[in-house]
Enzyme design. Structure first.
Site, PDB file in Angstrom:
ATOM      1  N   ASN A  13      35.052  38.207  50.666  1.00 58.22           N
ATOM      2  CA  ASN A  13      36.392  38.407  50.088  1.00 58.22           C
ATOM      3  C   ASN A  13      36.183  39.313  49.181  1.00 58.22           C
ATOM      4  OD1 ASN A  13      37.735  37.832  47.219  1.00 58.22           O
ATOM      5  ND2 ASN A  13      37.887  36.115  48.033  1.00 58.22           N
ATOM      6  N   HIS A  16      37.736  40.428  43.944  1.00 56.32           N
ATOM      7  CA  HIS A  16      37.631  41.163  42.825  1.00 56.32           C
ATOM      8  C   HIS A  16      37.776  43.094  42.717  1.00 56.32           C
ATOM      9  CE1 HIS A  16      37.145  37.872  41.113  1.00 56.32           C
ATOM     10  NE2 HIS A  16      36.733  37.333  41.655  1.00 56.32           N
ATOM     11  N   HIS A  49      42.630  36.748  47.975  1.00 59.17           N
ATOM     12  CA  HIS A  49      43.363  35.081  47.604  1.00 59.17           C
ATOM     13  C   HIS A  49      44.677  35.751  46.286  1.00 59.17           C
ATOM     14  CE1 HIS A  49      42.725  31.906  44.706  1.00 59.17           C
ATOM     15  NE2 HIS A  49      44.267  31.541  44.870  1.00 59.17           N
ATOM     16  N   ARG A  51      46.935  35.326  44.287  1.00 55.01           N
ATOM     17  CA  ARG A  51      47.321  34.295  43.455  1.00 55.01           C
ATOM     18  C   ARG A  51      48.751  34.368  42.853  1.00 55.01           C
ATOM     19  NH1 ARG A  51      41.944  31.709  41.278  1.00 55.01           N
ATOM     20  NH2 ARG A  51      43.718  30.960  39.589  1.00 55.01           N
ATOM     21  N   ARG A  55      46.250  38.060  39.319  1.00 58.05           N
ATOM     22  CA  ARG A  55      45.645  38.789  38.731  1.00 58.05           C
ATOM     23  C   ARG A  55      44.882  39.853  39.324  1.00 58.05           C
ATOM     24  NH1 ARG A  55      41.550  33.426  37.319  1.00 58.05           N
ATOM     25  NH2 ARG A  55      43.765  32.854  36.802  1.00 58.05           N
ATOM     26  N   GLU A 157      36.700  24.341  54.498  1.00 55.06           N
ATOM     27  CA  GLU A 157      35.884  25.093  54.216  1.00 55.06           C
ATOM     28  C   GLU A 157      35.239  24.953  52.914  1.00 55.06           C
ATOM     29  OE1 GLU A 157      36.641  29.508  53.238  1.00 55.06           O
ATOM     30  OE2 GLU A 157      35.547  29.297  51.774  1.00 55.06           O
ATOM     31  N   HIS A 200      31.804  29.838  48.655  1.00 51.62           N
ATOM     32  CA  HIS A 200      32.324  29.904  46.806  1.00 51.62           C
ATOM     33  C   HIS A 200      31.141  30.127  45.980  1.00 51.62           C
ATOM     34  CE1 HIS A 200      34.322  29.468  42.873  1.00 51.62           C
ATOM     35  NE2 HIS A 200      35.204  29.308  43.717  1.00 51.62           N
TER      36      HIS A 200
HETATM   37  N1  PXP Z   1      36.250  30.793  49.175  1.00 53.92           N
HETATM   38  C1  PXP Z   1      36.889  30.585  48.409  1.00 53.92           C
HETATM   39  C2  PXP Z   1      38.468  28.702  49.495  1.00 53.92           C
HETATM   40  C3  PXP Z   1      37.280  30.682  47.387  1.00 53.92           C
HETATM   41  O1  PXP Z   1      38.557  30.367  46.967  1.00 53.92           O
HETATM   42  C4  PXP Z   1      36.778  31.785  46.842  1.00 53.92           C
HETATM   43  C5  PXP Z   1      36.754  32.761  45.429  1.00 53.92           C
HETATM   44  O2  PXP Z   1      38.022  33.206  46.013  1.00 53.92           O
HETATM   45  C6  PXP Z   1      36.171  32.068  48.038  1.00 53.92           C
HETATM   46  C7  PXP Z   1      35.157  31.427  49.303  1.00 53.92           C
HETATM   47  C8  PXP Z   1      34.571  33.505  47.606  1.00 53.92           C
HETATM   48  O3  PXP Z   1      33.831  32.779  46.214  1.00 53.92           O
HETATM   49  P1  PXP Z   1      33.326  33.693  45.704  1.00 53.92           P
HETATM   50  O4  PXP Z   1      33.481  35.331  45.314  1.00 53.92           O
HETATM   51  O5  PXP Z   1      32.613  33.183  44.578  1.00 53.92           O
HETATM   52  O6  PXP Z   1      32.286  34.984  46.022  1.00 53.92           O
END
Ligand code: PXP
Length: 255
Positions: A13, A16, A49, A51, A55, A157, A200
């Protein structure tokens, strides 16, 4: 267990990277460049993601990721009309529906599929018809897992945030109870024909027990990898995560 033979996929992901870019309002660092580095480091997919408040990831990032990176794109989004239209236009490999509140810092809980089943069944139908693999980001509650299967989702998930938080707080009995519930949830989901993913909050310290769950075939990991890349670089961070996932998986294959 047949799933144990499958290599566990890693979705990186890159939200960030966009967070850091947006802090200065320019074009650097570029999330697409991060996606290409993730690919070089062995990622199996890219997750982003979009949003509602934009952001971090923006519409143009989604288009650039879809065009510029050959890895499967997992489009995370809230179940709104606006996002459905954007996903249909982007034609990602996968769509992951997540709950979204403007005031939260990150996705705090799972989606209430059971409480919104009829609407979500209608909502995902065009996405499925467009060929997207639709996933529900949910807690391990059996009601949510069963509802996800009923509405025709291909994937669940499972939210690992609670497990990771308990670990970070040193609340190990609660962490282990959460892990047991995730394991039970993964078994139930698999028995209902759902593909099982998890994610997550995962880090080097917390990934192994989740990677060892035999029904889980994909992990999505973001914040920790981007944060760790400040210290050791993105490619080494991803390679280390990959190694820990594979080692945990090898444990179950040989068990
Ligand atoms: N899976 C989902 C569905 C999420 O919303 C997120 C965060 O955007 C993640 C995985 C990844 O989480 P993290 O950034 O804490 O590793």
């Amino acid at each position: 267990m047949d799933q144990a033979q499958h290599r566990l996929r890693l979705g990186v992901n890159i939200d960030h990277v966009a967070t850091v870019r947006n802090a200065r309002g320019g074009a650097y660092p570029d999330p697409l460049r991060a996606a290409l580095l993730a690919q070089a480091a062995g990622a199996d997919g890219i997750t982003a993601h979009l949003r509602e408040d934009r952001r971090h990831i923006r519409d143009a990032d989604m288009a650039a990721l879809r065009e510029g990176c050959s890895l499967p794109l997992n489009f995370e989004m809230a179940a709104t009309a606006e996002m459905q239209a954007l996903a249909l236009a982007t034609r990602p490999h996968a769509v992951c529906l997540v709950p979204e509140k403007r005031e939260e810092r990150t996705t705090e809980g799972g989606l209430d599929v059971a409480g919104d089943a009829a609407r979500l069944a209608d909502y995902i139908a065009p996405l499925r018809e467009a060929g997207a693999r639709v996933s529900m980001f949910i807690g391990h509650d059996p009601r949510q897992i069963e509802a996800s299967a009923r509405i025709g989702a291909a994937v669940v998930e499972l939210h690992t945030g609670g497990y990771c938080d308990f670990h970070a707080e040193g609340r190990f009995a609660e962490r282990d109870a959460e892990l047991a519930a995730l394991a039970e949830g993964a078994r139930l989901a698999h028995s209902l024909g759902l593909e099982v993913h998890a994610g997550h909050g995962l880090s080097f310290d917390t990934v192994a027990p989740i990677a060892a769950l035999p029904e889980v075939v994909e992990l999505n990991i973001g914040h920790f990898l981007i944060a760790e890349s400040i210290f050791i670089g993105l490619e080494p961070a991803i390679r280390e995560m990959r190694a820990r996932m594979d080692a945990a998986r090898a444990g179950i294959v040989s068990a």
